[in-house]
Design an enzyme around this catalytic site. Structure first.
Site, mmCIF file in Angstrom:
data_model
loop_
_atom_site.group_PDB
_atom_site.id
_atom_site.type_symbol
_atom_site.label_atom_id
_atom_site.label_comp_id
_atom_site.label_asym_id
_atom_site.label_seq_id
_atom_site.Cartn_x
_atom_site.Cartn_y
_atom_site.Cartn_z
ATOM 1 N N ASN A 1 3.259 1.334 -0.317
ATOM 2 C CA ASN A 1 4.173 2.260 -0.986
ATOM 3 C C ASN A 1 5.619 1.771 -1.067
ATOM 4 O O ASN A 1 6.334 2.131 -1.999
ATOM 5 C CB ASN A 1 4.088 3.651 -0.350
ATOM 6 C CG ASN A 1 4.338 3.641 1.128
ATOM 7 O OD1 ASN A 1 4.349 2.585 1.763
ATOM 8 N ND2 ASN A 1 4.545 4.811 1.692
ATOM 9 N N SER B 1 0.608 -5.555 1.835
ATOM 10 C CA SER B 1 -0.637 -4.935 1.389
ATOM 11 C C SER B 1 -1.190 -5.736 0.209
ATOM 12 O O SER B 1 -0.435 -6.192 -0.651
ATOM 13 C CB SER B 1 -0.357 -3.505 0.947
ATOM 14 O OG SER B 1 -1.428 -3.039 0.157
ATOM 15 N N THR C 1 -6.572 2.337 10.386
ATOM 16 C CA THR C 1 -6.200 0.917 10.528
ATOM 17 C C THR C 1 -5.355 0.741 11.786
ATOM 18 O O THR C 1 -5.541 -0.225 12.538
ATOM 19 C CB THR C 1 -5.406 0.439 9.286
ATOM 20 O OG1 THR C 1 -6.207 0.663 8.137
ATOM 21 C CG2 THR C 1 -5.055 -1.024 9.373
ATOM 22 N N ILE D 1 -2.443 -5.171 -10.486
ATOM 23 C CA ILE D 1 -2.606 -4.286 -11.642
ATOM 24 C C ILE D 1 -1.363 -3.394 -11.758
ATOM 25 O O ILE D 1 -0.953 -2.776 -10.767
ATOM 26 C CB ILE D 1 -3.848 -3.370 -11.453
ATOM 27 C CG1 ILE D 1 -5.105 -4.188 -11.090
ATOM 28 C CG2 ILE D 1 -4.066 -2.461 -12.670
ATOM 29 C CD1 ILE D 1 -5.635 -5.068 -12.178
ATOM 30 N N CYS E 1 4.714 8.397 3.664
ATOM 31 C CA CYS E 1 4.050 8.764 4.924
ATOM 32 C C CYS E 1 4.658 10.007 5.570
ATOM 33 O O CYS E 1 3.964 10.795 6.192
ATOM 34 C CB CYS E 1 4.137 7.599 5.881
ATOM 35 S SG CYS E 1 5.823 7.003 6.046
ATOM 36 N N GLU F 1 3.513 2.305 12.547
ATOM 37 C CA GLU F 1 4.069 3.324 11.640
ATOM 38 C C GLU F 1 2.910 3.810 10.791
ATOM 39 O O GLU F 1 2.496 3.126 9.844
ATOM 40 C CB GLU F 1 5.151 2.703 10.758
ATOM 41 C CG GLU F 1 6.421 2.329 11.503
ATOM 42 C CD GLU F 1 7.175 3.530 12.023
ATOM 43 O OE1 GLU F 1 6.855 4.673 11.641
ATOM 44 O OE2 GLU F 1 8.084 3.333 12.841
ATOM 45 N N LYS G 1 2.177 11.364 18.554
ATOM 46 C CA LYS G 1 0.736 11.631 18.442
ATOM 47 C C LYS G 1 0.065 10.515 17.609
ATOM 48 O O LYS G 1 0.436 9.350 17.748
ATOM 49 C CB LYS G 1 0.513 13.041 17.881
ATOM 50 C CG LYS G 1 0.981 14.128 18.866
ATOM 51 C CD LYS G 1 1.309 15.452 18.222
ATOM 52 C CE LYS G 1 0.096 16.282 17.867
ATOM 53 N NZ LYS G 1 0.518 17.615 17.312
ATOM 54 N N GLU H 1 11.162 2.341 14.094
ATOM 55 C CA GLU H 1 11.832 1.358 13.248
ATOM 56 C C GLU H 1 13.267 1.825 13.034
ATOM 57 O O GLU H 1 13.613 2.983 13.286
ATOM 58 C CB GLU H 1 11.105 1.225 11.904
ATOM 59 C CG GLU H 1 9.715 0.629 12.100
ATOM 60 C CD GLU H 1 9.097 0.027 10.858
ATOM 61 O OE1 GLU H 1 8.972 0.751 9.849
ATOM 62 O OE2 GLU H 1 8.730 -1.167 10.895
HETATM 63 P P1 NAD Z 1 -4.026 0.746 5.172
HETATM 64 O O1 NAD Z 1 -4.129 1.203 6.563
HETATM 65 O O2 NAD Z 1 -5.236 0.737 4.334
HETATM 66 O O3 NAD Z 1 -3.495 -0.779 5.141
HETATM 67 C C1 NAD Z 1 -2.276 -1.139 5.733
HETATM 68 C C2 NAD Z 1 -2.241 -2.641 5.929
HETATM 69 O O4 NAD Z 1 -3.146 -3.019 6.972
HETATM 70 C C3 NAD Z 1 -2.674 -3.460 4.700
HETATM 71 O O5 NAD Z 1 -1.812 -4.570 4.590
HETATM 72 C C4 NAD Z 1 -4.076 -3.887 5.062
HETATM 73 O O6 NAD Z 1 -4.475 -5.085 4.430
HETATM 74 C C5 NAD Z 1 -3.958 -4.092 6.556
HETATM 75 N N1 NAD Z 1 -5.211 -4.021 7.308
HETATM 76 C C6 NAD Z 1 -6.319 -3.290 7.027
HETATM 77 N N2 NAD Z 1 -7.245 -3.468 7.998
HETATM 78 C C7 NAD Z 1 -6.706 -4.312 8.914
HETATM 79 C C8 NAD Z 1 -7.169 -4.862 10.157
HETATM 80 N N3 NAD Z 1 -8.378 -4.572 10.648
HETATM 81 N N4 NAD Z 1 -6.353 -5.667 10.842
HETATM 82 C C9 NAD Z 1 -5.109 -5.944 10.379
HETATM 83 N N5 NAD Z 1 -4.611 -5.463 9.212
HETATM 84 C C10 NAD Z 1 -5.409 -4.665 8.488
HETATM 85 O O7 NAD Z 1 -2.851 1.572 4.536
HETATM 86 P P2 NAD Z 1 -2.383 1.666 3.008
HETATM 87 O O8 NAD Z 1 -3.457 2.384 2.248
HETATM 88 O O9 NAD Z 1 -1.937 0.329 2.534
HETATM 89 O O10 NAD Z 1 -1.084 2.571 3.119
HETATM 90 C C11 NAD Z 1 -1.129 3.960 3.168
HETATM 91 C C12 NAD Z 1 -1.017 4.455 4.588
HETATM 92 O O11 NAD Z 1 0.140 3.930 5.205
HETATM 93 C C13 NAD Z 1 -0.873 5.967 4.675
HETATM 94 O O12 NAD Z 1 -1.656 6.477 5.729
HETATM 95 C C14 NAD Z 1 0.590 6.155 4.982
HETATM 96 O O13 NAD Z 1 0.888 7.361 5.623
HETATM 97 C C15 NAD Z 1 0.883 4.972 5.818
HETATM 98 N N6 NAD Z 1 2.319 4.664 5.800
HETATM 99 C C16 NAD Z 1 3.062 4.888 6.927
HETATM 100 C C17 NAD Z 1 4.431 4.644 6.934
HETATM 101 C C18 NAD Z 1 5.274 4.880 8.156
HETATM 102 O O14 NAD Z 1 6.351 4.310 8.253
HETATM 103 N N7 NAD Z 1 4.866 5.702 9.109
HETATM 104 C C19 NAD Z 1 5.041 4.162 5.773
HETATM 105 C C20 NAD Z 1 4.254 3.943 4.658
HETATM 106 C C21 NAD Z 1 2.897 4.203 4.683
#
Ligand code: NAD
Length: 485
Positions: free
Chosen positions: A154, A179, A233, A29, A285, A251, A452, A459
């Site tokens: 993102n 994702s 996750t 979408i 993030c 991450e 933490k 990375e």
């Molecule tokens: P999410 O945790 O919902 O999903 C992340 C990925 O994990 C997706 O591809 C999803 O399909 C997969 N996933 C979900 N459950 C799983 C499982 N049980 N086993 C394996 N894979 C699984 O996150 P989101 O909503 O896509 O992204 C937002 C989050 O990501 C925020 O918390 C953000 O802070 C974090 N983020 C972190 C960084 C970083 O580098 N630290 C960068 C970008 C986003």
């Protein structure tokens, strides 16, 4: 008519696009209009098997090539990404809704930087020679084998490259699952890597929800899992990887502090707070969403912040004049609006924004709350949207304790003109990626990651090499072997 964002097929395996419409359909979408622009299908067990078996097999020869040979391919891919930056940025904008003004400079370009940087490092991955008198030990830096990458929504191009480039540089193969919200861009990364000469099977992309990710993480052929996602996750994936004793990079999310002292340059501090809260409409993030402002500068800071935030241009993200896009999905918009209501209910003072924008698409106005206290929901939970919480403080000691009072530890920033204070404060903040008089810079040369609950591993930079390789040590005896009997 097919939308230009529709990919040729859902998956990219063994050097080619592959379709299997038996999987669950995943609609793509466009966040700026709400229209469906593409459909992909979640990987069936047969697709998961094909990707894993192909990647396992392809890695054997790739791991034996010289680093220089591997690096040459990555650097060629970087050049192709830069040549195609405009087209890739348009696609990134369709995939995420982020404005083209941003995607032109932050996504394929950042991916290309990773490919170039790790391509350059690949030939320099050597071991050590350790003299032991007449004997000696040598070490070899070896690939881990088959790596799985799982992405958040993102930064779909950047995440695919930040994981793929170091993995491939070290001699691994990868199966990457983007994702389900943004499935398009990683396919282009795979296409470009193969156009640059990457042998088939080394970088595969398969689509799907959490269950497909889980199937990858638990497969015994997988040696490492690198996840970008939320803390809940991350906990599940880390536990599943531990059961198979696999390497991990996590991450995860954050609720990072940005501390602004009275002596800071107000314009720069406001600029840092804007970059650290409203870039990518707040879906970053590492954002500094808890902005601690020392009382002496507070009203001046808030006044300039409100003025400058009022200049945000919301609109068609494909128009380069737009600098603030929608939330990635309707669901994410509703989550963010829910937090805004919580902020109002719990008594925070709304300075600007505070509602859905009056236009098509999933836009939330850039929102600033002042007089936020540490116990408010908006100051404790990751919102992942354009909601800045401004909190007051008096002393350095107090703000350090309050900044650290969180389960997260991804980033932290300090604005001050007193450099000894800047370093003293940063030294005490529990965070992995920190900034002084700046916020959210993420060059490939710098390690990136959290402490933490925000993560494990790093990375980018030379640190990433450690997380995609392992060391073998070899003792070499030059004389006779002594034995007890
Ligand atoms: P999410 O945790 O919902 O999903 C992340 C990925 O994990 C997706 O591809 C999803 O399909 C997969 N996933 C979900 N459950 C799983 C499982 N049980 N086993 C394996 N894979 C699984 O996150 P989101 O909503 O896509 O992204 C937002 C989050 O990501 C925020 O918390 C953000 O802070 C974090 N983020 C972190 C960084 C970083 O580098 N630290 C960068 C970008 C986003």
């Amino acid at each position: 008519m097919t939308h230009p964002a529709q990919p040729k097929a859902s998956h990219f395996i063994n050097g080619a696009y592959v379709e299997d419409t038996a999987g669950t359909p995943i609609p793509v979408i466009y966040a700026a209009t709400g229209e469906q622009i593409a459909t992909v299908y979640a990987a069936t067990p047969a697709i998961v098997e094909k990707a894993l078996s192909t990647a396992k097999e392809a890695q054997k020869a790739w791991g034996k090539m010289t680093g220089t040979e591997r690096g040459r391919i990555l650097r060629r891919a970087a050049d192709i990404m830069r040549e195609r930056n405009h087209e890739l940025s348009v696609l990134e904008t369709y995939d995420t809704g982020k404005p083209l003004q941003e995607t032109l400079v932050a996504d394929a370009t950042s991916g290309a930087d990773a490919l170039e940087y790790f391509g350059g490092l690949a030939g320099s991955l050597t071991g050590e020679h350790i003299p032991m008198g007449r004997d000696w030990v040598y070490t070899v830096r070896e690939a881990l084998g088959l790596c799985v990458g799982i992405g958040a929504w993102n930064y779909p191009t950047q995440i695919a490259c930040w994981k793929g480039a170091p993995a491939l540089a070290c001699g691994n193969s990868m199966v990457f699952k983007p994702s389900e919200t943004t499935p398009l861009c990683a396919l282009k990364v795979a296409e470009i890597l193969h156009e640059a000469g990457l042998p088939a099977g080394l970088y595969n992309v398969i689509q799907g929800m959490g269950d497909v990710g889980a199937a990858l993480v638990t497969d015994p052929r997988v040696d490492k899992v690198s996840l970008t996602g939320s803390v809940p996750t991350g906990k599940k994936v880390y536990a599943a990887a531990a059961a198979g004793m696999k390497h991990v990079t996590m991450e995860l999310g954050g609720k990072s502090p940005l501390i602004i002292f009275d002596d800071a340059d107000v314009e720069n501090a406001v600029g840092g707070a804007i970059n650290g809260n409203f870039y990518s409409s707040g879906q970053v993030c590492s954002n500094g969403t808890r902005v601690f402002v020392q009382k002496g500068i507070k009203e001046k800071f808030l006044a300039r912040l409100a003025e400058r935030t009022g200049a945000a241009v919301l609109g068609d993200p494909q128009d380069e004049a737009t600098n603030f896009g929608p939330m990635v999905t309707e669901n994410q918009m509703n989550i963010v609006l829910g937090y805004i209501e919580k902020g109002k209910e719990e008594g925070a003072r709304l300075i600007c924004g505070g509602k859905r924008a009056d236009m098509d698409g999933f836009f939330v106005e850039p929102t600033v709350f002042a007089d936020v206290t540490d116990d408010m929901t908006i100051a404790r939970e990751e919102i992942f949207g354009p909601v800045m919480s401004v909190l007051d403080f008096d002393t350095e000691e107090e703000v350090i304790a309050r900044a650290n009072d969180t389960e997260f530890g991804l980033s932290a920033g300090v604005f001050t003109n007193d450099f000894s204070r800047a370093h003293r404060v940063i030294a005490q903040l529990e965070a992995g990626s920190c900034f002084i008089n700046s916020y959210n810079d993420a060059p490939v040369e710098a390690p990136f990651g959290g402490v933490k609950a925000s993560g494990v591993g790093r990375e980018n930079s030379k640190e990433a090499i450690k997380h995609f390789s392992q060391v073998k040590s070899v003792y070499v005896r030059m004389g006779d072997v002594e034995a007890a009997f």
